[in-house]
Design a protein around this motif. Structure first.
Motif, PDB file in Angstrom:
ATOM      1  N   LEU A  53     -12.919   3.262   3.927  1.00 41.65           N
ATOM      2  CA  LEU A  53     -12.644   1.549   4.093  1.00 41.65           C
ATOM      3  C   LEU A  53     -11.108   1.532   3.031  1.00 41.65           C
ATOM      4  O   LEU A  53     -10.259   0.741   3.061  1.00 41.65           O
ATOM      5  CB  LEU A  53     -13.558   0.664   3.650  1.00 41.65           C
ATOM      6  CG  LEU A  53     -14.516   0.732   4.141  1.00 41.65           C
ATOM      7  CD1 LEU A  53     -15.734  -0.698   3.997  1.00 41.65           C
ATOM      8  CD2 LEU A  53     -13.540  -0.701   5.520  1.00 41.65           C
ATOM      9  N   ILE A  54     -10.803   2.855   1.886  1.00 41.54           N
ATOM     10  CA  ILE A  54     -10.672   2.191   0.675  1.00 41.54           C
ATOM     11  C   ILE A  54      -9.212   3.603   1.935  1.00 41.54           C
ATOM     12  O   ILE A  54      -8.054   2.885   1.519  1.00 41.54           O
ATOM     13  CB  ILE A  54     -11.134   3.679  -0.618  1.00 41.54           C
ATOM     14  CG1 ILE A  54     -11.944   3.269  -1.390  1.00 41.54           C
ATOM     15  CG2 ILE A  54      -9.576   3.784  -0.960  1.00 41.54           C
ATOM     16  CD1 ILE A  54     -12.151   3.325  -2.442  1.00 41.54           C
ATOM     17  N   ALA A  55      -9.236   4.641   2.790  1.00 42.67           N
ATOM     18  CA  ALA A  55      -8.296   5.536   2.948  1.00 42.67           C
ATOM     19  C   ALA A  55      -7.917   4.054   4.262  1.00 42.67           C
ATOM     20  O   ALA A  55      -6.767   4.929   4.308  1.00 42.67           O
ATOM     21  CB  ALA A  55      -8.599   6.530   3.724  1.00 42.67           C
ATOM     22  N   PHE A  95     -13.718  -1.676  -5.050  1.00 51.63           N
ATOM     23  CA  PHE A  95     -13.244  -0.032  -5.238  1.00 51.63           C
ATOM     24  C   PHE A  95     -12.311   0.397  -6.627  1.00 51.63           C
ATOM     25  O   PHE A  95     -11.874  -0.919  -6.917  1.00 51.63           O
ATOM     26  CB  PHE A  95     -12.211   0.023  -3.747  1.00 51.63           C
ATOM     27  CG  PHE A  95     -12.786  -0.877  -2.644  1.00 51.63           C
ATOM     28  CD1 PHE A  95     -12.917  -0.149  -2.157  1.00 51.63           C
ATOM     29  CD2 PHE A  95     -12.851  -2.322  -2.455  1.00 51.63           C
ATOM     30  CE1 PHE A  95     -14.135  -0.434  -0.907  1.00 51.63           C
ATOM     31  CE2 PHE A  95     -13.176  -2.964  -0.764  1.00 51.63           C
ATOM     32  CZ  PHE A  95     -13.794  -2.112  -0.362  1.00 51.63           C
ATOM     33  N   ASP A  96     -11.816   1.577  -6.853  1.00 55.08           N
ATOM     34  CA  ASP A  96     -11.481   1.896  -8.158  1.00 55.08           C
ATOM     35  C   ASP A  96     -11.068   3.174  -7.369  1.00 55.08           C
ATOM     36  O   ASP A  96     -10.974   4.155  -6.417  1.00 55.08           O
ATOM     37  CB  ASP A  96     -12.028   2.163  -8.934  1.00 55.08           C
ATOM     38  CG  ASP A  96     -12.966   3.407  -9.127  1.00 55.08           C
ATOM     39  OD1 ASP A  96     -12.560   4.420  -9.046  1.00 55.08           O
ATOM     40  OD2 ASP A  96     -14.101   3.545  -8.607  1.00 55.08           O
ATOM     41  N   ALA A  97      -8.565   3.618  -7.825  1.00 51.39           N
ATOM     42  CA  ALA A  97      -7.900   4.216  -7.902  1.00 51.39           C
ATOM     43  C   ALA A  97      -8.290   5.742  -8.007  1.00 51.39           C
ATOM     44  O   ALA A  97      -8.901   6.569  -7.350  1.00 51.39           O
ATOM     45  CB  ALA A  97      -7.042   3.933  -8.178  1.00 51.39           C
ATOM     46  N   TYR A  98      -9.123   5.663  -9.521  1.00 50.78           N
ATOM     47  CA  TYR A  98     -10.355   6.730  -9.649  1.00 50.78           C
ATOM     48  C   TYR A  98     -10.575   7.907  -8.420  1.00 50.78           C
ATOM     49  O   TYR A  98     -10.844   8.804  -8.447  1.00 50.78           O
ATOM     50  CB  TYR A  98     -10.488   6.918 -10.919  1.00 50.78           C
ATOM     51  CG  TYR A  98     -11.054   8.170 -11.718  1.00 50.78           C
ATOM     52  CD1 TYR A  98     -10.633   9.318 -12.458  1.00 50.78           C
ATOM     53  CD2 TYR A  98     -12.718   8.263 -11.491  1.00 50.78           C
ATOM     54  CE1 TYR A  98     -10.793  10.335 -12.679  1.00 50.78           C
ATOM     55  CE2 TYR A  98     -12.912   9.874 -12.323  1.00 50.78           C
ATOM     56  CZ  TYR A  98     -12.440  10.974 -12.867  1.00 50.78           C
ATOM     57  OH  TYR A  98     -12.966  11.764 -12.435  1.00 50.78           O
ATOM     58  N   ALA A  99     -12.046   6.829  -8.013  1.00 57.65           N
ATOM     59  CA  ALA A  99     -12.935   7.319  -7.453  1.00 57.65           C
ATOM     60  C   ALA A  99     -11.812   7.552  -5.795  1.00 57.65           C
ATOM     61  O   ALA A  99     -12.505   8.303  -5.336  1.00 57.65           O
ATOM     62  CB  ALA A  99     -13.701   6.473  -7.065  1.00 57.65           C
ATOM     63  N   ALA A 100     -11.352   7.302  -5.499  1.00 56.28           N
ATOM     64  CA  ALA A 100      -9.735   7.533  -4.502  1.00 56.28           C
ATOM     65  C   ALA A 100      -9.657   8.950  -4.693  1.00 56.28           C
ATOM     66  O   ALA A 100      -8.758   9.282  -3.757  1.00 56.28           O
ATOM     67  CB  ALA A 100      -9.468   5.701  -3.979  1.00 56.28           C
ATOM     68  N   ARG A 101      -8.766   9.632  -5.779  1.00 59.24           N
ATOM     69  CA  ARG A 101      -8.864  10.308  -5.960  1.00 59.24           C
ATOM     70  C   ARG A 101      -6.676   9.945  -5.576  1.00 59.24           C
ATOM     71  O   ARG A 101      -6.183  10.614  -4.981  1.00 59.24           O
ATOM     72  CB  ARG A 101      -8.864  10.673  -5.610  1.00 59.24           C
ATOM     73  CG  ARG A 101      -9.973  11.845  -5.782  1.00 59.24           C
ATOM     74  CD  ARG A 101      -9.964  13.062  -4.899  1.00 59.24           C
ATOM     75  NE  ARG A 101     -11.378  13.486  -4.986  1.00 59.24           N
ATOM     76  CZ  ARG A 101     -12.780  14.604  -4.357  1.00 59.24           C
ATOM     77  NH1 ARG A 101     -11.938  15.382  -3.715  1.00 59.24           N
ATOM     78  NH2 ARG A 101     -13.407  14.418  -5.372  1.00 59.24           N
ATOM     79  N   THR A 102      -6.341   8.583  -6.211  1.00 59.29           N
ATOM     80  CA  THR A 102      -4.753   7.913  -6.013  1.00 59.29           C
ATOM     81  C   THR A 102      -4.460   6.814  -7.214  1.00 59.29           C
ATOM     82  O   THR A 102      -5.442   6.940  -7.660  1.00 59.29           O
ATOM     83  CB  THR A 102      -4.954   7.739  -4.393  1.00 59.29           C
ATOM     84  OG1 THR A 102      -3.495   6.809  -5.079  1.00 59.29           O
ATOM     85  CG2 THR A 102      -5.903   5.607  -4.984  1.00 59.29           C
ATOM     86  N   ASP A 103      -2.934   7.506  -7.300  1.00 57.79           N
ATOM     87  CA  ASP A 103      -2.733   6.966  -9.029  1.00 57.79           C
ATOM     88  C   ASP A 103      -2.932   5.307  -8.811  1.00 57.79           C
ATOM     89  O   ASP A 103      -2.705   4.674 -10.014  1.00 57.79           O
ATOM     90  CB  ASP A 103      -1.446   6.799  -8.973  1.00 57.79           C
ATOM     91  CG  ASP A 103      -0.325   7.184  -7.193  1.00 57.79           C
ATOM     92  OD1 ASP A 103      -1.067   6.763  -6.832  1.00 57.79           O
ATOM     93  OD2 ASP A 103       1.012   7.029  -7.331  1.00 57.79           O
ATOM     94  N   ALA A 104      -2.943   3.914  -7.747  1.00 56.19           N
ATOM     95  CA  ALA A 104      -3.108   3.079  -7.224  1.00 56.19           C
ATOM     96  C   ALA A 104      -4.058   3.010  -5.870  1.00 56.19           C
ATOM     97  O   ALA A 104      -3.372   3.258  -5.356  1.00 56.19           O
ATOM     98  CB  ALA A 104      -1.961   2.312  -7.535  1.00 56.19           C
ATOM     99  N   LEU A 105      -5.002   1.694  -6.091  1.00 53.96           N
ATOM    100  CA  LEU A 105      -4.740   1.217  -5.020  1.00 53.96           C
ATOM    101  C   LEU A 105      -3.722   0.781  -3.540  1.00 53.96           C
ATOM    102  O   LEU A 105      -3.547   0.614  -2.724  1.00 53.96           O
ATOM    103  CB  LEU A 105      -6.162   0.080  -4.934  1.00 53.96           C
ATOM    104  CG  LEU A 105      -7.072   0.598  -5.813  1.00 53.96           C
ATOM    105  CD1 LEU A 105      -8.476  -0.287  -5.072  1.00 53.96           C
ATOM    106  CD2 LEU A 105      -7.559   2.171  -4.208  1.00 53.96           C
ATOM    107  N   ASN A 150       1.024  -0.951   0.263  1.00 60.31           N
ATOM    108  CA  ASN A 150       0.457  -0.066  -0.115  1.00 60.31           C
ATOM    109  C   ASN A 150       1.017   0.991   0.195  1.00 60.31           C
ATOM    110  O   ASN A 150       2.195   1.401  -0.275  1.00 60.31           O
ATOM    111  CB  ASN A 150      -1.016  -0.103   1.076  1.00 60.31           C
ATOM    112  CG  ASN A 150      -0.318  -0.093   2.552  1.00 60.31           C
ATOM    113  OD1 ASN A 150       1.417   0.260   2.569  1.00 60.31           O
ATOM    114  ND2 ASN A 150      -1.282  -0.107   3.637  1.00 60.31           N
ATOM    115  N   HIS A 151       0.010   2.091  -0.011  1.00 58.56           N
ATOM    116  CA  HIS A 151       0.953   3.741   0.438  1.00 58.56           C
ATOM    117  C   HIS A 151       2.008   4.226   1.278  1.00 58.56           C
ATOM    118  O   HIS A 151       3.155   4.726   0.883  1.00 58.56           O
ATOM    119  CB  HIS A 151      -0.052   4.702   0.024  1.00 58.56           C
ATOM    120  CG  HIS A 151      -1.155   4.606  -1.361  1.00 58.56           C
ATOM    121  ND1 HIS A 151      -0.325   6.289  -2.539  1.00 58.56           N
ATOM    122  CD2 HIS A 151      -1.440   3.813  -2.544  1.00 58.56           C
ATOM    123  CE1 HIS A 151      -1.200   5.985  -3.030  1.00 58.56           C
ATOM    124  NE2 HIS A 151      -2.143   4.361  -2.904  1.00 58.56           N
TER     125      HIS A 151
END
Length: 413
Positions: free
Chosen positions: A406-408, A115-125, A70-71
Motif C-alpha cells: 500500500l505504501i509503495a 504508515f511511517d516513512a522510516y518503515a517505508a525506508r524513504t525520506d517522506a511519505l 508523492n514521489h
C-alpha cells in the motif's frame, strides 16, 4: 470525436505552420508542468491559457488549497527544475500518516491504520505544498522556457485532419499542432469536443478547506478520520505548528459548516483534533473554501490527435490526496511515450496515443476503484459493516507485507 476535416485549416496546413508540435489547453499545475516537460524534451509547445485572471495575493498568508504530492510528483517537478524553485520554507514533509475509522464516541474500538516513512525506508511519505507556491514556481519557469509559447484566449472549435488538430479561438485566430492535450479540468472543454463518453456520479459531499494553527506540534503526521455521518476529516501538516483541513462533508452539513465562524468550525473539529493536536486556532486572514466532490470516469483518455491529462481524464475523491498525483503521473507517461516514439510518427499519431492510454489505464483504474470503494464502505451506518471495516483496518495495520505494498503504491513507486 473532434470534427474531421478533409484538409487542414488554410492558414496552418501542418503543425509546423503554427510552430507547435503540441497545444495544451489549460493552465493549471498539471498543464503547465506538461508544457515545461514536453518543451524540455525538445518539442515545440503552445500553452492556451484563459484570459488573465486576478493575481493571487502577494503576502505571507497561507493558501487554503494544498496538495499532498508523492514521489512521482516530486521526481517530475524536480526534472523540470520547479521543485527547487518553490519556497522550501512553505513545504511540509509527511513523516507519518494515521487513518482512523468511526467509533470515537462508541464502545466499539475504531479501526486504525498507520504508515511511517522510516518503515517505508524513504525520506517522506509525501509533501504538503500550497497551490500558490507551486503555481508561482511554474509561472517563473515558463517565462524562461524557450520552446513554450503562451497564448491567452478561449477555444470555440476543435477540428482534426490527417495532418493536424486545429483550435479556433474566440478572437478568430487558429492554433494548429500535431497533438492537442486537454488539461482543462473536470469540466473539460476539450473532452466535450471528442466522442468520449463518461460515467459521472456526485458524492453528495463538498470538500471544505482552510488552515489552522495547532496547540501541540503535529510532528509531520497527517491525520484522517472516517465518519459515516460527518464525512472524512483530514488534517495535514504545514510548516510550523500549522495544519491544513480538508473536510469532505455531506452537502447539507458542509453548507452549515461554511456559515460558521472559523473559531466555531475549530470547535466542531475538537472531538477528533484535540487529543493529538490540542486546540485549533484559525490562521489570519480567515479564509475557507468549498468544492463539490464527484467521480468522473471518461471512457478513454485519447481521441484522434487528442490526449487528456489530469482531472480532464479522471476526477476522484480526494480522501487519498492523489488527484493531483494521478495528473502528474499522466504527464510523466505522456512525456515518456512521446520521447520514445519512432521517428516516422508525429506526436498525434494514433499508434503513439494508444500507448499512452495503455500506460495509464491500470493506475487510474486502481485509484478510481480504491477511492470510490472506500467512500461507499465508510458511508454506511449499518452496524455489521462498521464492525467489519474497523476490524479490517486494524488487521491490515498488522500485516507488514500488505502495508508495504500500500505504501509503495501511495508513494508512486
Amino acid at each position: 470525436m473532434p470534427r474531421m476535416t478533409t484538409h487542414a485549416h488554410p492558414s496552418s496546413s501542418s503543425p509546423a505552420a503554427a510552430g507547435s508540435d503540441i497545444c495544451i489547453v489549460g493552465d493549471g499545475a498539471v498543464g503547465k508542468t506538461a508544457a515545461l516537460g514536453l518543451a524540455q524534451a525538445g518539442l515545440k509547445v503552445t500553452l492556451l491559457a484563459p484570459p488573465t485572471k486576478a493575481a493571487p495575493p502577494d503576502d505571507a498568508s497561507w493558501d487554503v488549497r494544498v496538495y499532498a504530492l508523492n514521489h512521482t510528483a516530486h521526481r517530475l517537478l524536480s526534472s523540470v527544475r520547479v521543485w527547487d524553485a518553490m519556497d522550501v520554507e512553505r513545504i511540509a514533509p509527511v513523516d507519518n500518516m494515521t487513518v482512523q475509522g468511526d467509533g470515537l464516541a462508541e464502545k466499539a474500538k475504531p479501526g486504525l491504520l498507520s504508515f511511517d516513512a522510516y518503515a517505508a525506508r524513504t525520506d517522506a511519505l509525501a509533501w504538503i505544498v500550497e497551490g500558490r507556491n507551486l503555481d508561482q514556481a511554474l509561472d517563473a519557469a515558463l517565462r524562461f522556457a524557450p520552446n513554450v509559447r503562451v497564448v491567452q484566449g478561449r477555444a470555440t472549435a476543435l477540428s482534426v485532419s490527417a495532418e493536424a488538430a486545429t483550435l479556433t479561438l474566440e478572437a478568430g485566430q487558429s492554433l494548429s499542432a500535431a497533438l492537442v492535450v486537454g488539461a482543462d479540468g473536470a469540466n473539460s472543454w476539450v473532452r466535450g469536443q471528442c466522442d468520449i463518453g463518461l460515467d459521472y456520479r456526485s458524492y453528495g459531499q463538498n470538500a471544505i478547506v482552510t488552515n489552522f494553527s495547532c496547540e501541540l506540534p503535529h510532528r509531520g503526521v497527517a491525520h484522517q478520520w472516517f465518519s459515516p455521518t460527518e464525512g472524512i476529516i483530514a488534517l495535514l501538516p504545514l510548516p510550523g505548528n500549522r495544519v491544513s483541513l480538508v473536510w469532505s462533508a455531506p452537502v447539507a452539513l458542509a453548507e452549515q459548516l461554511m456559515r460558521l465562524p472559523l473559531s466555531e468550525l475549530a470547535g466542531r473539529l475538537a472531538q477528533w483534533a484535540a487529543p493529538v493536536l490540542g486546540q485549533l486556532t484559525p490562521l489570519q486572514p480567515e479564509v475557507a473554501k468549498a468544492f463539490p466532490l464527484r467521480l468522473i470516469k471518461p471512457h478513454a483518455m485519447i481521441a484522434p490527435r487528442v490526449a487528456l491529462i489530469g482531472d480532464a481524464a479522471h476526477a476522484v475523491h480526494p480522501m487519498a490526496g492523489h488527484g493531483m498525483n494521478l495528473g502528474f503521473g499522466d504527464v510523466d507517461a505522456l512525456i515518456e511515450t512521446l520521447v520514445k516514439r519512432e521517428p516516422q510518427y508525429d506526436c498525434g499519431d494514433d499508434r503513439v496515443l494508444r500507448r499512452y492510454g495503455r500506460a495509464r489505464k491500470e493506475e487510474v483504474l486502481l485509484m478510481q476503484i480504491a477511492t470510490d470503494g472506500l467512500h461507499r464502505l465508510f458511508s454506511t451506518e449499518a452496524e455489521p459493516v462498521r464492525l467489519v471495516r474497523n476490524l479490517g483496518m486494524s488487521l491490515v495495520n498488522h500485516l507488514p507485507v500488505l502495508k508495504r505494498r500500500l505504501i509503495a503504491h501511495a508513494l508512486g513507486r
